[in-house]
Scaffold this active site. Structure first.
Site, short mmCIF file in Angstrom:
data_model
loop_
_atom_site.label_atom_id
_atom_site.label_comp_id
_atom_site.label_asym_id
_atom_site.label_seq_id
_atom_site.Cartn_x
_atom_site.Cartn_y
_atom_site.Cartn_z
N SER A 22 0.82 -1.21 0.00
CA SER A 22 0.00 0.00 0.00
C SER A 22 0.85 1.25 0.00
CB SER A 22 -0.94 0.00 1.21
OG SER A 22 -0.21 -0.14 2.40
N ASN A 109 -1.99 -2.54 12.93
CA ASN A 109 -3.44 -2.36 12.86
C ASN A 109 -3.89 -1.10 13.60
OD1 ASN A 109 -3.29 -4.73 11.53
ND2 ASN A 109 -4.22 -6.00 13.13
N THR A 154 -39.05 27.15 -12.15
CA THR A 154 -39.37 25.80 -11.69
C THR A 154 -39.56 25.00 -12.97
OG1 THR A 154 -41.76 26.14 -11.66
CG2 THR A 154 -40.59 26.69 -9.62
N HIS A 155 -39.16 23.76 -12.95
CA HIS A 155 -39.18 22.92 -14.16
C HIS A 155 -38.38 23.55 -15.29
CE1 HIS A 155 -42.57 20.80 -12.18
NE2 HIS A 155 -42.92 22.02 -11.81
N SER A 276 -11.46 25.49 -28.73
CA SER A 276 -11.56 24.24 -29.48
C SER A 276 -10.40 24.17 -30.47
CB SER A 276 -12.89 24.22 -30.24
OG SER A 276 -12.80 23.41 -31.39
N LYS A 282 -14.90 29.00 -30.53
CA LYS A 282 -15.42 28.40 -29.30
C LYS A 282 -14.79 28.93 -28.02
CE LYS A 282 -17.89 25.51 -28.75
NZ LYS A 282 -18.44 24.18 -28.89
N ASN A 284 -15.40 27.39 -24.29
CA ASN A 284 -16.14 26.35 -23.59
C ASN A 284 -15.98 26.44 -22.07
OD1 ASN A 284 -16.95 25.19 -26.04
ND2 ASN A 284 -15.04 24.02 -26.18
N GLU A 289 -17.73 22.05 -16.41
CA GLU A 289 -18.09 20.69 -16.82
C GLU A 289 -17.27 19.65 -16.07
OE1 GLU A 289 -18.63 20.39 -21.31
OE2 GLU A 289 -17.71 22.34 -21.06
N TYR A 316 -9.24 -6.61 12.31
CA TYR A 316 -8.57 -6.15 11.09
C TYR A 316 -8.60 -7.24 10.03
CZ TYR A 316 -5.23 -4.36 7.73
OH TYR A 316 -4.65 -3.92 6.57
N GLN A 321 -7.12 -2.35 3.88
CA GLN A 321 -6.08 -1.59 3.20
C GLN A 321 -6.65 -0.81 2.01
OE1 GLN A 321 -1.88 -2.95 2.91
NE2 GLN A 321 -2.33 -3.21 0.74
N LYS A 324 -8.05 3.53 1.96
CA LYS A 324 -7.41 4.85 1.87
C LYS A 324 -7.47 5.48 0.48
CE LYS A 324 -4.02 2.91 4.16
NZ LYS A 324 -4.84 1.91 4.87
N1 ARG Z 1 -0.88 -1.41 5.02
C1 ARG Z 1 -1.86 -1.86 5.93
C2 ARG Z 1 -3.15 -1.09 5.70
O1 ARG Z 1 -3.14 -0.15 5.01
C3 ARG Z 1 -1.41 -1.63 7.32
C4 ARG Z 1 -1.98 -2.59 8.31
C5 ARG Z 1 -1.53 -3.96 7.99
N2 ARG Z 1 -1.81 -4.89 9.04
C6 ARG Z 1 -1.71 -6.20 8.84
N3 ARG Z 1 -1.96 -6.93 9.85
N4 ARG Z 1 -1.42 -6.70 7.69
O2 ARG Z 1 -4.19 -1.47 6.18
#
Ligand code: ARG
Length: 462
Positions: A22, A109, A154-155, A276, A282, A284, A289, A316, A321, A324
């Site tokens: 990660s 964790n 409205t509408h 454009s 143009k 735009n 958008e 956990y 993971q 995020k």
């Molecule tokens: N990289 C992991 C995460 O984002 C960290 C926690 C990992 N914990 C584990 N027991 N593998 O969640």
């Protein structure tokens, strides 16, 4: 070998190493990871679990690593899997056994949950600040064009005249509520999981309140299983961003419509428009958008995390993971959208004449003509019908209500008198809407004060 490699005889393949890592996402939390480790080691030393010398070595090593990361000199390595192990392994390589004591009474964790909460608190504040700037831009346009009349719809059909400032303030209130949702996400994140360890707490005499306080958390999470599993604060942030990005799609949709040659109500500045490659004429409204389009990914990020969390057993699981990337993406996207929308609104020109020309069309005075009769005693339903006939007559003649003679009015109803002219005056129609929250000048002035007071209170609370 990974920091957890002791019980393994073979390593993972290059592919699974990359698949399971990660680091590309969570390295953004380096400052939070270091702050968490410093707080944890300071507490370990305070409780006599590690020596003061070890704590000092850990702090000095972490400070060095922080400067290296900020200077772009830190050797990030995907084989370290995530930001936690990247920093810890380099710390151990640098300071040896003291570094190897840092992870006492801690698990990744509770570490990742702590880092993510700290990071999200920071991002919530960034978003709240950007939300305020957009509200300011809308308020400024409302003030600068306070008296400008606009057909209210409205509408998407002409309905009744309103003040342009009233219309802008409607968006300010939406964004004011969005601010409150972001603040709620901040409050949800503001609880410390550190000390929950892997899932069950630890045998070391940790002081969880001390680390929470050092890190600036408002409270400590009371259940270790919940502490490592809870991702509600990310859902709260994603929901807040989703609602706000949908609000921006409504604003941008109007800006896009208003900048067509059909409407011509606003002219976007060149810096918020594009041309454009084939059509030389143009101009735009690309950025409006794009903000409208970005809502897709923000809402997608919310739904993605909801699905990731569905059916997850305690505590956990590696699925977490996946929490995020979408949350960080939504926060970044939302902040960019706020910044872009604020610039676009601040620099757009409001074409009062074009709005005014449209106010003349579509029988915007019809309700007020009916009210005129109702105030003279005719039941409103009957008045409604009388005016309906007048509108039909105008439609046939191709004229507006104000082009009719008094005799034309009186043919439909003998309650009409010469003062009907006043009921057809657009400024008077608007000004007469004096109820709280209405579009009358005085009511909008009060509303403007309230919107500005909310804005300043929010800005001061940041
Ligand atoms: N990289 C992991 C995460 O984002 C960290 C926690 C990992 N914990 C584990 N027991 N593998 O969640």
């Amino acid at each position: 070998m990974a920091l957890w490699g002791g019980r393994f005889e073979e390593g993972v393949s290059e592919f699974t190493q990359r698949f399971g890592a990660s680091l590309p996402v969570d390295k953004e939390m380096y400052a939070e990871d270091i702050a968490g480790s410093k707080a944890h080691s300071a507490m370990l030393a305070a409780r006599g679990v590690i020596s003061a010398e070890d704590r000092d070595a850990i702090h000095a090593g972490l400070d060095e690593i922080l400067s290296e990361i900020e200077a772009g000199e830190f050797p990030f390595d995907i084989n370290d899997e995530d930001i936690h192990m990247s920093i810890e392994s380099k710390l151990i390589a640098r300071i040896g056994d003291a570094g190897a004591r840092l992870h006492t009474g801690r698990s990744r964790n509770d570490q990742v949950a702590t880092d993510t909460r700290l990071f999200i608190k920071r991002r919530c504040r960034d978003l709240m600040a950007a939300n305020i700037e957009l509200r300011r831009a809308l308020v400024d346009q409302a003030e600068a064009n306070f008296d400008v009349l606009l057909p209210g719809y409205t509408h998407l059909q002409h309905a009744q005249p309103v003040l342009f400032s009233h219309h802008m303030l409607a968006y300010v209130w939406m964004l004011t509520r969005d601010f409150e949702r972001l603040a709620a996400a901040y409050r949800a994140a503001d609880a410390c999981p550190l000390g929950a360890a892997a899932l069950a707490g630890t045998t070391y005499p940790l002081d969880r309140h001390m680390t929470a306080e050092t890190l600036g958390f408002a409270r400590v999470i009371p259940n270790s299983l919940d502490a490592v599993s809870d991702r509600d604060y990310l859902l709260d942030l994603l929901y807040a961003c989703s609602v706000s990005s949908i609000h921006l799609t409504r604003l941008c949709e109007e800006i896009i419509l208003w900048s067509t040659s059909e409407f011509g109500f606003v002219t976007l500045s060149d810096s918020y428009s594009t041309g454009s490659s084939i059509m030389p004429q143009k101009k735009n409204p690309d950025f409006a958008e794009l903000i409208r389009g970005k809502s897709g990914r923000v809402v997608g990020d919310l739904v993605g995390l909801l699905m990731t969390l569905k059916s997850l057993p305690l505590a956990y699981n590696k699925d977490l993971q996946e929490d995020k990337e979408g949350a960080f993406d939504a926060a970044r996207t939302m902040e960019d959208c706020y910044v872009c929308a604020a610039g676009m609104i601040a620099t757009m020109r409001v074409n009062a004449d074009a709005m005014r020309a449209q106010v003349k069309k579509g029988y915007l005075a019809a309700t007020d003509v009916a009210d005129y009769l109702a105030k003279k005693g005719l039941p409103f339903r009957k008045a409604h019908e009388v005016v309906g006939h007048l509108v039909l007559e105008c439609d046939k003649r191709g004229c507006d209500l104000e082009d009719l003679e008094l005799a034309d009015f009186q043919r439909e109803c003998d309650l009409f008198e010469a003062d009907i002219v006043e009921a057809l005056n657009m400024e008077a129609i608007v000004a007469a809407r004096t109820t709280y929250g209405g579009t009358g000048h005085e009511a909008v002035r009060i509303q403007m004060q309230e919107a500005k007071a909310a804005l300043e209170a929010d800005a001061a609370a940041l």
